[in-house]
Design an enzyme around this catalytic site. Structure first.
Site, PDB file in Angstrom:
ATOM      1  N   GLY A 250      -9.397   3.118 -12.351  1.00 30.87           N
ATOM      2  CA  GLY A 250     -10.185   2.003 -12.850  1.00 30.87           C
ATOM      3  C   GLY A 250     -10.474   0.981 -11.770  1.00 30.87           C
ATOM      4  O   GLY A 250      -9.843   0.949 -10.717  1.00 30.87           O
TER       5      GLY A 250
ATOM      6  N   GLU B 283      -4.374  -7.839  -6.369  1.00 31.80           N
ATOM      7  CA  GLU B 283      -3.027  -8.411  -6.459  1.00 31.80           C
ATOM      8  C   GLU B 283      -2.904  -9.639  -5.565  1.00 31.80           C
ATOM      9  O   GLU B 283      -2.353 -10.668  -5.962  1.00 31.80           O
ATOM     10  CB  GLU B 283      -1.974  -7.374  -6.052  1.00 31.80           C
ATOM     11  CG  GLU B 283      -1.750  -6.261  -7.042  1.00 31.80           C
ATOM     12  CD  GLU B 283      -0.823  -5.172  -6.521  1.00 31.80           C
ATOM     13  OE1 GLU B 283      -0.625  -4.174  -7.240  1.00 31.80           O
ATOM     14  OE2 GLU B 283      -0.309  -5.319  -5.387  1.00 31.80           O
TER      15      GLU B 283
ATOM     16  N   ARG C 248       0.868  -1.187   0.000  1.00 27.95           N
ATOM     17  CA  ARG C 248       0.000   0.000   0.000  1.00 27.95           C
ATOM     18  C   ARG C 248       0.894   1.222   0.000  1.00 27.95           C
ATOM     19  O   ARG C 248       1.584   1.518   0.989  1.00 27.95           O
ATOM     20  CB  ARG C 248      -0.895   0.008   1.243  1.00 27.95           C
ATOM     21  CG  ARG C 248      -1.871   1.172   1.300  1.00 27.95           C
ATOM     22  CD  ARG C 248      -2.986   0.980   0.283  1.00 27.95           C
ATOM     23  NE  ARG C 248      -4.072   1.939   0.517  1.00 27.95           N
ATOM     24  CZ  ARG C 248      -4.320   3.005  -0.253  1.00 27.95           C
ATOM     25  NH1 ARG C 248      -3.532   3.255  -1.295  1.00 27.95           N
ATOM     26  NH2 ARG C 248      -5.353   3.788   0.009  1.00 27.95           N
ATOM     27  N   GLY C 249       0.916   1.943  -1.134  1.00 25.81           N
ATOM     28  CA  GLY C 249       1.829   3.067  -1.296  1.00 25.81           C
ATOM     29  C   GLY C 249       1.686   4.127  -0.230  1.00 25.81           C
ATOM     30  O   GLY C 249       2.676   4.691   0.243  1.00 25.81           O
TER      31      GLY C 249
ATOM     32  N   ASP D 192       1.081   3.800   2.815  1.00 23.27           N
ATOM     33  CA  ASP D 192       1.690   3.392   4.089  1.00 23.27           C
ATOM     34  C   ASP D 192       3.224   3.307   4.026  1.00 23.27           C
ATOM     35  O   ASP D 192       3.910   3.764   4.952  1.00 23.27           O
ATOM     36  CB  ASP D 192       1.157   2.019   4.518  1.00 23.27           C
ATOM     37  CG  ASP D 192      -0.310   2.057   4.917  1.00 23.27           C
ATOM     38  OD1 ASP D 192      -0.829   3.168   5.118  1.00 23.27           O
ATOM     39  OD2 ASP D 192      -0.917   0.974   5.006  1.00 23.27           O
ATOM     40  N   THR D 193       3.759   2.694   2.966  1.00 25.99           N
ATOM     41  CA  THR D 193       5.174   2.282   3.020  1.00 25.99           C
ATOM     42  C   THR D 193       6.010   2.645   1.796  1.00 25.99           C
ATOM     43  O   THR D 193       7.191   2.303   1.747  1.00 25.99           O
ATOM     44  CB  THR D 193       5.271   0.751   3.211  1.00 25.99           C
ATOM     45  OG1 THR D 193       4.747   0.097   2.052  1.00 25.99           O
ATOM     46  CG2 THR D 193       4.515   0.300   4.450  1.00 25.99           C
ATOM     47  N   ARG D 194       5.408   3.333   0.806  1.00 19.96           N
ATOM     48  CA  ARG D 194       6.170   3.592  -0.421  1.00 19.96           C
ATOM     49  C   ARG D 194       7.477   4.320  -0.135  1.00 19.96           C
ATOM     50  O   ARG D 194       8.517   4.015  -0.713  1.00 19.96           O
ATOM     51  CB  ARG D 194       5.339   4.401  -1.420  1.00 19.96           C
ATOM     52  CG  ARG D 194       6.130   4.757  -2.689  1.00 19.96           C
ATOM     53  CD  ARG D 194       5.306   5.568  -3.659  1.00 19.96           C
ATOM     54  NE  ARG D 194       4.202   4.799  -4.185  1.00 19.96           N
ATOM     55  CZ  ARG D 194       4.298   3.934  -5.198  1.00 19.96           C
ATOM     56  NH1 ARG D 194       5.488   3.716  -5.770  1.00 19.96           N
ATOM     57  NH2 ARG D 194       3.251   3.274  -5.618  1.00 19.96           N
TER      58      ARG D 194
END
Length: 681
Positions: free
Chosen positions: A62, A96, A29-30, A32-34
């Site tokens: 989308g 994913e 999850r970008g 949170d942790t990107r």
């Protein structure tokens, strides 16, 4: 036994093998942790040469997963799923997750869940933030007016919920209470083990080293020792010590808590004033995973290294060690965690055991392994690999390849360098190469072997090496020691040092042996004393002795001179030499003289008085001249001569065949034509 072709075929870290596009797909999850954990993990994976997919998009667009994400998952060998606080908020993350678990069921796709500050039970039961996220998705269904879309979303939620339960039941890694750097390192090592990715760097060439690899691997796998295990890999320059250590390190470093491979330590220390500090900095960073603080003192860095290795099982390779100071600076004296393995490559057999680590109460377990020269088959394979890019010689090159392999005598670096030099050359060029190589100064092979000579601890050892390389190869060690001691050369420790550096060996019959390339390197060193005026060098041999004597250009610089006319004829350097003894008159420092099968005229009283060894095989006269200066001689060799009698007053009733020691003189009379009852020394 390890089959190298199997290892090489299965070891590539390139993800294109077996139809894979990536080694690892990162699901996260970008929000949170990107810019924190996932970014650090991605960088560590890339640094470790693990091909990793990370989606650069910040914003999801989308309802369905992007085709490139779906393709990346399907073409990856493994997925790392970073289950963070807001992971389930993202429909793409959940899609994913579903696809990743589907790949796990239908293929050998490896899945590694990371519970990043979330409880596995919350993921499994969809409680906490995961419960809130699933409740929000259900609310969207209830608000959807389109029946088809509503049905589609309901099916998705079922798949998402099942996927969260399934991933929570897998064996994952919990970040709670862990130092992030150590945690990431553990993940990377786990991926190496599960994907069997052996190397952070390309595997080196190891043709003909199967037995060596098996030995080192067996040593590495041996866990019977309860202390630190140290393996010294020994061999002269260019023998493949570094390649062997690098190969085994690449295959097994991930099996330890932390590891470090420090290459070319001596070169780095010699090139820079603070080279040792740079080496310590690299090692400390590798094993501690911390940014190094500014340190200007070797002892301070040693203390930091000692503290870093005390609680970790370390795999350490120290390549090209040449002094105990280097070992003390890098290993310290406090000891390592049990299970630690240390490989040291060096040209000196004695170095390892004199370092400070062996002076502690609990001494490491030490093993020495000496690399052997390649067999003729492996030598040809290595040469052809570099010269023809295949394992066998091209048509028409069979004989010249065989001759070159024989010349190199199994020396890997020589074969590699020569193979590269001869690549794409015609046969005529190959045929002339060996002769040119002998005459060239500063050849690549010579430069590699020169390192061993340059690192000799004293000028005495260097002079000893040059004496042996130019004159005494193939001779009896005791005989050689007697002569050189009389020349004020210290041999007891000197010969040991040469053996330790792999510059010299002794056969079972006490014969001094040097690898041909090592001997030629020693002779190159002497030639460099005066490239264009051989009479100003310290030692002469072969056709240059012939020229200097013929031109009467000898000087007081010359300590040793050897000339064997039969060898010159064998080398097709035709010419008969009738030596006038006054050609030796200016050689006041000459102590070692060999004049085999040379026709001599003149008064023998003009021979240099400092001679310790005089060898004249095929001496033409029937007796030793009375005026020959013998005050300082310790060895006189008149083998294969016409000697019939001596004008010296001791009787010797039997024909001598080998060697007689009388007072201070060794007399050699092998196959001399002595008459019975002839007075002898």
């Amino acid at each position: 036994m390890v089959q190298l072709h199997e290892i090489l075929e299965g070891s590539s870290s390139s993800s294109s093998t077996h139809g894979h596009g990536y080694d690892v797909f990162l699901s996260f999850r970008g929000l949170d942790t990107r810019h924190s954990f996932t970014n650090h993990l991605y960088n560590a994976l890339i640094h470790a040469n693990i091909n990793t997919f990370l989606d650069d998009e910040e914003i999801e667009t989308g309802e369905d997963l992007k085709p490139e994400l779906e393709s990346a998952i399907k073409s990856s060998k493994a997925s790392v799923i970073v289950l963070s606080q807001n992971y389930a908020d993202s429909t793409w993350c959940l899609d994913e997750l579903v696809l990743i678990l589907e790949q796990r069921r239908i293929s050998k796709h490896v899945v590694i869940p990371i519970f990043y500050h979330v409880e596995p039970a919350h993921v499994r039961k969809q409680e906490g933030s995961f419960g809130d996220a699933m409740a929000n998705h259900i609310q969207k269904i209830e608000a959807e007016a389109n029946t088809d879309k509503r049905s589609k979303w309901a099916q998705k939620i079922d798949r998402w919920s099942n996927a969260l339960r399934e991933v929570a039941d897998l064996k994952g890694k919990d970040a709670n209470g862990r130092l992030e750097v150590e945690f990431i390192d553990e993940i990377v090592n786990d991926i190496f083990r599960k994907l069997q990715i052996p190397s952070r760097f390309p595997l080196p060439e190891v043709i003909g080293m199967e037995d060596s690899i098996n030995f080192v691997t067996s040593w590495l796998k041996d866990t019977s020792s309860h202390t630190t295990d140290i393996l010294t890999i020994l061999g002269m320059g260019g023998m493949g010590k570094t390649s062997l250590a690098k190969y085994v390190y690449a295959l097994h470093f991930h099996e330890f808590d932390t590891s470090s491979f420090i290459e070319n330590i001596t070169g780095r220390c010699d090139e820079k004033f603070n080279g040792l500090l740079d080496v310590q900095k690299q090692m400390y960073h590798d094993i501690s995973k911390r940014s190094s603080v500014l340190v200007h003192d070797v002892s301070t860095y040693t203390l930091m290294i000692e503290n870093a290795v005390a609680l970790k099982k370390v795999f350490l390779v120290l390549d090209d060690i040449s002094s105990p100071n280097q070992l003390d600076a890098l290993l310290g004296s406090k000891g390592f965690h049990p299970g630690t393995k240390i490989i040291i490559t060096t040209k000196d057999a004695w170095l390892t055991k004199i370092c400070a680590l062996f002076k502690t109460k609990v001494k490491p377990k030490h093993t020495t392994y000496e690399i052997e020269l390649l067999s003729e088959i492996d030598s040809q394979k290595l040469l052809c690999n570099h010269a023809f890019m295949c394992n066998n010689p091209k048509e028409g090159y069979e004989e010249v390849s065989k001759n070159l392999v024989k010349y190199c005598e199994g020396h890997p670096m020589a074969l590699k360098v020569l193979g590269r030099s001869l690549y794409n050359r015609d046969v005529t060029y190959w045929e002339g190469y060996i002769d040119r190589l002998k005459k060239e100064n500063g050849s690549p092979i010579n430069n590699v072997l020169r390192m061993s000579f340059d690192s000799l601890p004293s000028e005495n050892d260097k002079e000893l090496f040059k004496h042996i390389a130019c004159i005494f190869v193939g001779m009896d060690i005791n005989f050689t020691v007697t002569i050189l001691e009389a020349c004020d050369i210290e041999t007891k420790t000197g010969i040991t040092n040469l053996i330790d550096k792999c510059l010299l060996s002794i056969r079972w019959n006490n014969e001094l042996v040097m690898h041909r390339l090592v001997q030629e390197m020693g002779r190159f060193v002497v030639r460099e004393e005066s490239l264009y005026k051989p009479w100003e060098r310290s030692r002469l041999w072969g056709h240059e002795s012939f020229r200097v004597l013929k031109q009467k250009k000898g000087t007081e610089n010359i300590l040793g001179l050897t000339l064997d006319m039969r060898l010159l004829e064998k080398e097709k350097l035709h010419g008969s030499l009738e030596l006038k003894i006054d050609a030796l008159s200016k050689m006041d420092s000459l102590m070692l003289l060999q004049l085999n099968y040379v026709q001599i005229t003149g008064s023998y009283k003009n021979f240099p008085e400092e001679l310790r060894w005089l060898c004249m095989h095929g001496f033409p006269l029937n007796s030793i001249p009375m005026d020959l200066p013998m005050e300082n001689l310790v060895a006189l060799d008149m083998s294969y001569s016409n000697i019939e009698s001596f004008g010296i007053c001791h009787s010797y009733q039997q024909r001598p065949s080998k060697r007689i020691k009388v007072t201070h003189l060794y007399l050699f009379l092998q196959h001399a034509e002595l008459k019975k009852n002839t007075p002898a020394i």
